[in-house]
Design a protein around this motif. Structure first.
Motif, short mmCIF file in Angstrom:
data_model
loop_
_atom_site.label_atom_id
_atom_site.label_comp_id
_atom_site.label_asym_id
_atom_site.label_seq_id
_atom_site.Cartn_x
_atom_site.Cartn_y
_atom_site.Cartn_z
N GLU A 212 3.70 11.64 -5.20
CA GLU A 212 3.79 11.07 -6.47
C GLU A 212 3.00 12.02 -7.55
OE1 GLU A 212 1.86 7.36 -9.08
OE2 GLU A 212 2.30 7.02 -7.10
N ASN B 54 0.87 -1.25 0.01
CA ASN B 54 0.03 0.10 -0.10
C ASN B 54 1.06 1.22 0.04
OD1 ASN B 54 -2.54 -1.49 0.21
ND2 ASN B 54 -2.28 -1.61 2.33
N GLN B 55 0.33 2.33 -0.70
CA GLN B 55 1.19 3.59 -0.58
C GLN B 55 0.30 4.59 0.34
OE1 GLN B 55 0.59 6.01 -4.19
NE2 GLN B 55 2.75 6.03 -4.38
N MET C 75 2.83 9.80 0.41
CA MET C 75 3.73 9.30 -0.71
C MET C 75 2.85 9.53 -2.16
SD MET C 75 6.81 9.02 -0.23
CE MET C 75 7.31 8.32 -1.85
N SER C 76 1.36 9.34 -1.98
CA SER C 76 0.63 9.45 -3.02
C SER C 76 0.45 10.98 -3.41
CB SER C 76 -0.91 9.21 -2.61
OG SER C 76 -1.03 7.70 -2.73
#
Length: 88
Positions: free
Chosen positions: A11, A2-3, A7-8
């Motif tokens: 990104e 899982n992110q 971090m999402s």
């Protein structure tokens, strides 16, 4: 795997920054081929517009696909017959 939400976000921001850079560099390289001559400031502004449009497109497509996913899970197939069960 899982992110995390953080971090999402990293990104997503990196994607926007890279996309903006790619748009501007592409314009600088391609526009003269078509006889279009723009200043750096004009290329930066157009890159910003393309970036905003790209973010909006990406968001709307994500929401559309999420709606489709939720509808498929709830058994709502928009008036279509339910798909045949998968064979194992």
């Amino acid at each position: 795997m899982n992110q995390s939400r953080a971090m999402s976000m990293v990104e997503a921001v990196a994607n926007v920054i890279v996309g903006y850079g790619v748009a501007v560099v592409t314009q600088i390289l391609i526009f003269p081929v078509f006889g279009l001559h723009t200043t750096l400031a004009q290329n930066l502004k157009m890159g910003a517009v393309f970036t905003v449009v790209s973010i909006a497109r990406s968001y709307l497509l994500r929401r559309l696909f999420e709606r489709i996913r939720v509808a498929n899970r709830s058994g709502d197939h928009g008036g279509r017959a339910e798909p045949a069960p998968r064979r194992r």
